[in-house]
Design a protein around this motif. Structure first.
Motif, PDB file in Angstrom:
ATOM      1  N   UNK A 104       0.816  -1.209   0.000  1.00  0.00           N
ATOM      2  CA  UNK A 104       0.000   0.000   0.000  1.00  0.00           C
ATOM      3  C   UNK A 104       0.856   1.268   0.000  1.00  0.00           C
ATOM      4  N   UNK A 105       0.357   2.261  -0.713  1.00  0.00           N
ATOM      5  CA  UNK A 105       0.971   3.583  -0.788  1.00  0.00           C
ATOM      6  C   UNK A 105      -0.031   4.618  -0.276  1.00  0.00           C
ATOM      7  N   UNK A 106       0.479   5.616   0.442  1.00  0.00           N
ATOM      8  CA  UNK A 106      -0.389   6.705   0.910  1.00  0.00           C
ATOM      9  C   UNK A 106      -0.068   7.958   0.106  1.00  0.00           C
ATOM     10  N   UNK A 107      -1.095   8.517  -0.505  1.00  0.00           N
ATOM     11  CA  UNK A 107      -0.921   9.685  -1.370  1.00  0.00           C
ATOM     12  C   UNK A 107      -1.659  10.876  -0.777  1.00  0.00           C
ATOM     13  N   UNK A 108      -0.917  11.913  -0.445  1.00  0.00           N
ATOM     14  CA  UNK A 108      -1.520  13.155   0.029  1.00  0.00           C
ATOM     15  C   UNK A 108      -2.164  13.884  -1.145  1.00  0.00           C
ATOM     16  N   UNK A 109      -3.320  14.501  -0.909  1.00  0.00           N
ATOM     17  CA  UNK A 109      -3.968  15.297  -1.945  1.00  0.00           C
ATOM     18  C   UNK A 109      -3.282  16.665  -1.994  1.00  0.00           C
ATOM     19  N   UNK A 110      -2.659  16.963  -3.113  1.00  0.00           N
ATOM     20  CA  UNK A 110      -1.933  18.215  -3.270  1.00  0.00           C
ATOM     21  C   UNK A 110      -2.742  19.246  -4.029  1.00  0.00           C
ATOM     22  N   UNK A 111      -2.037  20.189  -4.648  1.00  0.00           N
ATOM     23  CA  UNK A 111      -2.694  21.193  -5.479  1.00  0.00           C
ATOM     24  C   UNK A 111      -3.162  20.527  -6.770  1.00  0.00           C
ATOM     25  N   UNK A 112      -4.060  21.160  -7.528  1.00  0.00           N
ATOM     26  CA  UNK A 112      -4.487  20.571  -8.809  1.00  0.00           C
ATOM     27  C   UNK A 112      -3.310  20.257  -9.731  1.00  0.00           C
ATOM     28  N   UNK A 113      -2.321  21.125  -9.743  1.00  0.00           N
ATOM     29  CA  UNK A 113      -1.157  20.904 -10.602  1.00  0.00           C
ATOM     30  C   UNK A 113      -0.340  19.693 -10.134  1.00  0.00           C
ATOM     31  N   UNK A 114      -0.141  19.581  -8.839  1.00  0.00           N
ATOM     32  CA  UNK A 114       0.613  18.455  -8.286  1.00  0.00           C
ATOM     33  C   UNK A 114      -0.114  17.135  -8.537  1.00  0.00           C
ATOM     34  N   UNK A 115      -1.419  17.144  -8.326  1.00  0.00           N
ATOM     35  CA  UNK A 115      -2.206  15.927  -8.529  1.00  0.00           C
ATOM     36  C   UNK A 115      -2.192  15.479  -9.986  1.00  0.00           C
ATOM     37  N   UNK A 116      -2.269  16.451 -10.896  1.00  0.00           N
ATOM     38  CA  UNK A 116      -2.239  16.138 -12.325  1.00  0.00           C
ATOM     39  C   UNK A 116      -0.909  15.494 -12.708  1.00  0.00           C
ATOM     40  N   UNK A 117       0.189  16.035 -12.181  1.00  0.00           N
ATOM     41  CA  UNK A 117       1.504  15.480 -12.479  1.00  0.00           C
ATOM     42  C   UNK A 117       1.628  14.057 -11.938  1.00  0.00           C
ATOM     43  N   UNK A 118       1.099  13.826 -10.728  1.00  0.00           N
ATOM     44  CA  UNK A 118       1.133  12.485 -10.143  1.00  0.00           C
ATOM     45  C   UNK A 118       0.391  11.492 -11.021  1.00  0.00           C
ATOM     46  N   UNK A 119      -0.836  11.819 -11.389  1.00  0.00           N
ATOM     47  CA  UNK A 119      -1.657  10.905 -12.179  1.00  0.00           C
ATOM     48  C   UNK A 119      -1.019  10.637 -13.546  1.00  0.00           C
ATOM     49  N   UNK A 120      -0.546  11.675 -14.200  1.00  0.00           N
ATOM     50  CA  UNK A 120       0.095  11.497 -15.511  1.00  0.00           C
ATOM     51  C   UNK A 120       1.309  10.578 -15.405  1.00  0.00           C
ATOM     52  N   UNK A 121       2.076  10.758 -14.315  1.00  0.00           N
ATOM     53  CA  UNK A 121       3.272   9.935 -14.127  1.00  0.00           C
ATOM     54  C   UNK A 121       2.899   8.490 -13.863  1.00  0.00           C
ATOM     55  N   UNK A 122       1.895   8.262 -13.017  1.00  0.00           N
ATOM     56  CA  UNK A 122       1.447   6.897 -12.733  1.00  0.00           C
ATOM     57  C   UNK A 122       0.933   6.206 -14.006  1.00  0.00           C
ATOM     58  N   UNK A 123       0.256   6.950 -14.834  1.00  0.00           N
ATOM     59  CA  UNK A 123      -0.281   6.382 -16.061  1.00  0.00           C
ATOM     60  C   UNK A 123       0.833   5.950 -17.011  1.00  0.00           C
ATOM     61  N   UNK A 124       1.956   6.641 -16.933  1.00  0.00           N
ATOM     62  CA  UNK A 124       3.049   6.389 -17.869  1.00  0.00           C
ATOM     63  C   UNK A 124       4.109   5.431 -17.337  1.00  0.00           C
ATOM     64  N   UNK A 125       3.996   5.026 -16.060  1.00  0.00           N
ATOM     65  CA  UNK A 125       5.013   4.125 -15.506  1.00  0.00           C
ATOM     66  C   UNK A 125       4.948   2.757 -16.196  1.00  0.00           C
TER      67      UNK A 125
END
Length: 343
Positions: free
Chosen positions: A322-343
């Motif tokens: 399990x990983x714990x992900x803090x909810x960040x700013x809209x920009x931070x969250x977008x970067x996280x999701x895009x990166x996870x999608x591309x891993x």
């Protein structure tokens, strides 16, 4: 309901302790000349802070609908936790109890104070197993029970009925850690401190209020417990800068509500987007400003994100993969999701 006796669980040396009386404790009010505290007469930060945090307590009293003498202001909620061990637990003799998985500072504070910490596993839905807990409620050497709600790192709130059962059937202090309560649909239990003499609520300004660097936590309890806290705490435990910073955010409720709602909206967006990523196997329900997810290989995903300069929390040691992900700013969250999608 058991009859609770505070005197029976306070350490004898704390009962006999004569609290340090600072210069600012001995004089109340405003003077023209201060020559009592051996302070430097020059500068803007040369004076000691208010040791009783009167102005901050008054503001919190108005907001939380409690009396000033039912409020303790600490150097972060970690001080609220630590002082509970110092006040109520005799080292190498008494015990405390918490649940697993939960906040790691309970373990650290217990170890520092040389107190055995019993860790009761939570059920599969991260709720308390009252049947397994029952024997511990009757043990005289168990003085404290810590309940984190919403819980860290799982994100769920603990059933109110279970908490009330523990309060009614335990002769020690029950500390409800509400660090994430502002993000929750569940109501705070602050209103219950009059009903339960063994209840202590811990909150913080580090999460929803955006004051993590100020290090200000709050304890709410009946005035007898708060007296003990004020007796044991360091005289100037919260700086003037921190008191003023917290007062500034408390006086701007509109900004607080706007930013909190952004986080809550982003939380729902992140959860929806995570559910569409194949490596995410499970998303646990959350009432905090973070989400716990189960993935195929927590260690690898964590390392891959670090290499992309994105830092989340690997909680594999507490909850498998399990990983714990803090909810960040809209920009931070977008970067996280895009990166996870591309891993």
């Amino acid at each position: 309901m058991r009859e609770f006796n505070l005197e029976k669980i306070v350490r004898p040396n704390i009962k006999q302790l004569k609290a340090y009386s600072s210069a600012r404790d001995e004089f109340k009010g405003v003077a023209e000349v201060y020559l009592d505290a051996n302070e430097n007469p020059f500068g803007t930060l040369n004076r000691y802070p208010d040791p009783q945090q009167v102005e901050l307590k008054q503001k919190l009293s108005e907001i939380k609908k409690v009396n000033n003498n039912q409020i303790f202001i600490g150097n972060g909620s970690d001080e609220v936790i630590d002082l509970a061990f110092r006040i109520f637990c005799e080292p190498e003799k008494d015990k405390a109890l918490t649940f697993s998985p939960s906040y790691g500072m309970y373990d650290v504070s217990a170890a520092i104070n040389n107190i055995e910490l019993i860790k009761q596993p939570l059920l599969a839905d991260f709720q308390i197993n009252l049947n397994q807990l029952q024997p511990y409620l009757e043990m005289e050497d168990v003085k404290l029970i810590f309940i984190c709600s919403p819980n860290n790192p799982t994100g769920n709130s603990i059933n109110k009925e279970d908490i009330e059962y523990i309060l009614k059937n335990f002769n020690g202090i029950v500390i409800i850690d509400e660090a994430y309560i502002d993000f929750s649909t569940s109501a705070s239990l602050i209103s219950a401190i009059e009903e339960y003499p063994n209840l202590l609520i811990s909150q913080t300004f580090s999460k929803a209020w955006g004051m993590a660097s100020a290090r200000v936590g709050v304890g709410y309890a009946n005035q007898e417990i708060i007296k003990l806290y004020n007796k044991v705490k360091p005289p100037y435990n919260v700086s003037s800068l921190s008191q003023e910073a917290v007062l500034s955010v408390l006086n701007n409720q509109e900004k607080f509500e706007i930013e909190k709602n952004i986080i809550l909206n982003e939380r729902e967006k992140v959860i929806t987007q995570l559910s569409q990523i194949s490596s995410v196997k499970k998303i646990y329900p959350t009432e905090a400003n973070f989400v716990l997810i189960e993935v195929e290989n927590a260690g690898k995903i964590y390392t891959d994100l670090v290499e992309k300069n994105i830092i989340i929390r690997n909680r594999n040691s507490l909850v498998n993969n399990c990983l714990r992900i803090t909810i960040g700013s809209p920009e931070e969250n977008k970067k996280l999701i895009n990166t996870l999608q591309n891993l």
